[in-house]
Design a protein around this motif. Structure first.
Motif, PDB file in Angstrom:
ATOM      1  N   GLU A  61       4.067 -24.613  26.260  1.00  0.00           N
ATOM      2  CA  GLU A  61       4.061 -23.150  25.806  1.00  0.00           C
ATOM      3  C   GLU A  61       5.358 -22.879  25.065  1.00  0.00           C
ATOM      4  OE1 GLU A  61       1.516 -21.122  28.917  1.00  0.00           O
ATOM      5  OE2 GLU A  61       3.419 -21.334  29.657  1.00  0.00           O
ATOM      6  N   LEU A  62       6.337 -23.933  25.124  1.00  0.00           N
ATOM      7  CA  LEU A  62       7.708 -23.471  24.411  1.00  0.00           C
ATOM      8  C   LEU A  62       7.563 -23.803  22.774  1.00  0.00           C
ATOM      9  CD1 LEU A  62      10.248 -25.936  26.410  1.00  0.00           C
ATOM     10  CD2 LEU A  62       9.679 -23.358  26.705  1.00  0.00           C
TER      11      LEU A  62
ATOM     12  N   HIS B  31       4.308 -14.343  31.408  1.00  0.00           N
ATOM     13  CA  HIS B  31       5.228 -13.966  30.098  1.00  0.00           C
ATOM     14  C   HIS B  31       4.774 -14.365  28.613  1.00  0.00           C
ATOM     15  CE1 HIS B  31       9.060 -14.357  33.042  1.00  0.00           C
ATOM     16  NE2 HIS B  31       8.074 -13.013  33.295  1.00  0.00           N
ATOM     17  N   VAL B  32       4.089 -15.327  28.772  1.00  0.00           N
ATOM     18  CA  VAL B  32       3.605 -16.159  27.508  1.00  0.00           C
ATOM     19  C   VAL B  32       2.452 -15.164  26.846  1.00  0.00           C
ATOM     20  CG1 VAL B  32       2.587 -17.886  26.144  1.00  0.00           C
ATOM     21  CG2 VAL B  32       4.279 -18.369  28.055  1.00  0.00           C
TER      22      VAL B  32
ATOM     23  N   HIS C  32      15.075 -24.592  29.158  1.00  0.00           N
ATOM     24  CA  HIS C  32      13.743 -24.713  29.826  1.00  0.00           C
ATOM     25  C   HIS C  32      13.340 -26.066  29.778  1.00  0.00           C
ATOM     26  CE1 HIS C  32      13.784 -20.527  29.818  1.00  0.00           C
ATOM     27  NE2 HIS C  32      12.586 -20.357  30.203  1.00  0.00           N
TER      28      HIS C  32
ATOM     29  N   CYS D 242       4.143 -11.854  25.256  1.00  0.00           N
ATOM     30  CA  CYS D 242       5.219 -12.048  24.175  1.00  0.00           C
ATOM     31  C   CYS D 242       4.375 -12.470  22.825  1.00  0.00           C
ATOM     32  CB  CYS D 242       5.901 -13.053  24.727  1.00  0.00           C
ATOM     33  SG  CYS D 242       7.212 -13.379  23.587  1.00  0.00           S
ATOM     34  N   LEU D 243       3.320 -13.303  23.001  1.00  0.00           N
ATOM     35  CA  LEU D 243       2.500 -13.640  21.790  1.00  0.00           C
ATOM     36  C   LEU D 243       1.827 -12.504  21.153  1.00  0.00           C
ATOM     37  CD1 LEU D 243       0.805 -17.005  22.976  1.00  0.00           C
ATOM     38  CD2 LEU D 243       2.907 -16.973  21.598  1.00  0.00           C
TER      39      LEU D 243
ATOM     40  N   LEU E 130       5.595 -20.285  21.688  1.00  0.00           N
ATOM     41  CA  LEU E 130       6.678 -19.277  21.432  1.00  0.00           C
ATOM     42  C   LEU E 130       7.418 -19.399  20.178  1.00  0.00           C
ATOM     43  CD1 LEU E 130       7.799 -18.785  25.089  1.00  0.00           C
ATOM     44  CD2 LEU E 130       6.443 -17.296  23.914  1.00  0.00           C
TER      45      LEU E 130
ATOM     46  N   VAL F 144      10.680 -18.265  30.663  1.00  0.00           N
ATOM     47  CA  VAL F 144       9.884 -17.490  29.621  1.00  0.00           C
ATOM     48  C   VAL F 144       8.502 -18.092  29.844  1.00  0.00           C
ATOM     49  CG1 VAL F 144      11.616 -17.407  28.185  1.00  0.00           C
ATOM     50  CG2 VAL F 144      10.226 -19.404  27.965  1.00  0.00           C
ATOM     51  N   CYS F 145       8.113 -19.248  30.477  1.00  0.00           N
ATOM     52  CA  CYS F 145       6.888 -20.004  30.415  1.00  0.00           C
ATOM     53  C   CYS F 145       6.754 -21.006  31.763  1.00  0.00           C
ATOM     54  CB  CYS F 145       6.479 -20.587  29.230  1.00  0.00           C
ATOM     55  SG  CYS F 145       7.441 -21.916  28.956  1.00  0.00           S
TER      56      CYS F 145
END
Length: 402
Positions: free
Chosen positions: A106-107, A80-81, A383, A84-85, A110, A100-101
């Motif tokens: 990684e939060l 996902h990450v 998360h 998205c990036l 994002l 999302v990760c």
């Protein structure tokens, strides 16, 4: 002109849910990313996507630059990450499937990427968009409960659903999938965050894998259900899939790409015995969260239920609200007047209408008619709670959130 949407990931959530709903709401699916050739061809035919707009990896899609209005990212949990990036770097608005990760650090990546982008990320926390939980939020906002003190929330996964997704399915082991609570209940943690109206401070959790393991296998069990002589096994794949509508989930997961259901049960993971030991996720977990302002919430997530629903109690100084999502039932007890009010809310549709509600809200944002459904920073609190709960469960301690 209708909005042009790219689907990155054409599995059940990406294509069968979001793709269909977006098209039904007037958007056009114009680009597809999917590594499985048969599935890519199937979804491309459904939406009339030309070969030059079909890609096996998102790198090739993003190399084209800004060719759509927004993207849906519904790849596997561990993928996902990255897309998205890349999407944010090009200024795309993103509908991002949860979780999302898989890694807590990684939060921040994002959040930083969104802050530097013209695009905005909307996490697919669909329960907030259901009429049922919007009605719950309405009771809270109306003051009928007085000061909210406690939340008791249960996600009843249903034994067959757990076997499908968390023993045989894509989320049966972490890694590579997210921990059970993050994969299954970030929706629910997001609801707790919404109801409390404050950030989480402390998390504790207990739970483990009680039943779906080799030492619990009945005598004589075979490796595959289609040849197993055991009678009455609740996780028999023949009972779970052959007696269900072949045109809807979960059967469509087995038949995606044109595979015959009988072949999937004879050869694929969904026909395997649930006691083989290929899974490591908890099948029962309890979590306690303390929020800023003092609200305490308990969430129980369990495989050992007959139905697939959510039940809850909101406990306030002036009243108590009870709810049963599957039946759409709400019951409000007013301590001041002793009045009891019962009513029902429409819960038709996937996730009680939440998938449609989220898609409608996201499209309204893309069309400039509304703000994003939920800010990313607030969505990511779910998360943070999930990661903290997993540490608390594994390490046997209370985790303080920064």
């Amino acid at each position: 002109m209708s909005l042009r949407i790219a689907l990155i990931g054409c599995g059940n959530r990406g294509a069968d849910v979001y793709g269909r709903l977006l098209q039904a709401q007037g958007a056009r699916i114009t680009h597809l990313v999917e590594p499985r050739a048969a599935r890519l061809a199937e979804v491309a035919a459904r939406h009339g996507v030309e070969p030059e707009a079909q890609f096996v990896h998102w790198d090739a899609f993003f190399a084209r630059g800004r060719v759509a209005d927004a993207v849906v990212i519904a790849t596997p949990d561990d993928a996902h990450v990255g897309p998205c990036l890349q999407a944010l770097a090009l200024g795309y608005d993103v509908l991002l499937e949860k979780p999302v990760c898989l890694h807590e650090h990684e939060l921040a990546l994002l959040l930083q990427a969104e802050a530097a982008s013209a695009g905005r990320v909307t996490v697919c926390h669909v329960l907030r968009a259901t009429p049922f939980f919007q009605a719950v939020q309405g009771v809270l906002d109306g003051g009928a409960l007085g000061q909210l003190v406690g939340i008791q929330h249960a996600e009843n996964v249903a034994h067959w659903h757990y076997a499908h997704s968390y023993v045989r399915g894509n989320w049966r082991a972490t890694p590579p999938a997210a921990p059970f609570l993050l994969a299954k209940s970030s929706h629910d943690l997001d609801l707790l965050r919404a109801f409390a109206g404050a950030r989480p401070l402390r998390v504790s959790s207990e739970g483990g894998l009680h039943h779906f393991r080799p030492d619990q296998a009945p005598p004589g069990a075979a490796d595959r259900c289609v040849v197993c002589p055991v009678v009455g096994c609740p996780s028999d794949a023949r009972r779970i899939y052959l007696d269900r509508d072949p045109g809807i989930w979960p059967v469509t997961v087995l038949t995606a790409g044109g595979q015959a259901l009988e072949d999937a049960l004879a050869q694929g993971p969904y026909g395997e015995c649930v006691y083989l030991g290929h899974n490591n996720q908890p099948d029962h977990q309890a979590v306690t969260v303390v929020f800023e302002g003092g609200v305490t919430a308990q969430l129980t997530v369990s495989a050992f239920t007959h139905n697939n629903t959510r039940t809850l109690k909101l406990l306030g100084t002036h009243g108590e609200l009870r709810g049963h999502m599957e039946r759409g039932e709400l019951e409000l007890h007013d301590f001041r007047s002793s009045a009891v009010t019962h009513w029902t809310v429409d819960t038709a549709g996937i996730h009680g209408g939440g998938d449609l509600g989220l898609v409608q809200a996201w499209l309204a944002f893309l069309r400039g008619a509304a703000p994003p459904p939920t800010p990313l920073a607030q969505s990511l609190d779910s998360h943070r709670m999930a990661f903290a709960a997993e540490r608390a469960r594994v390490e046997g301690r209370v985790v303080e959130l920064e």
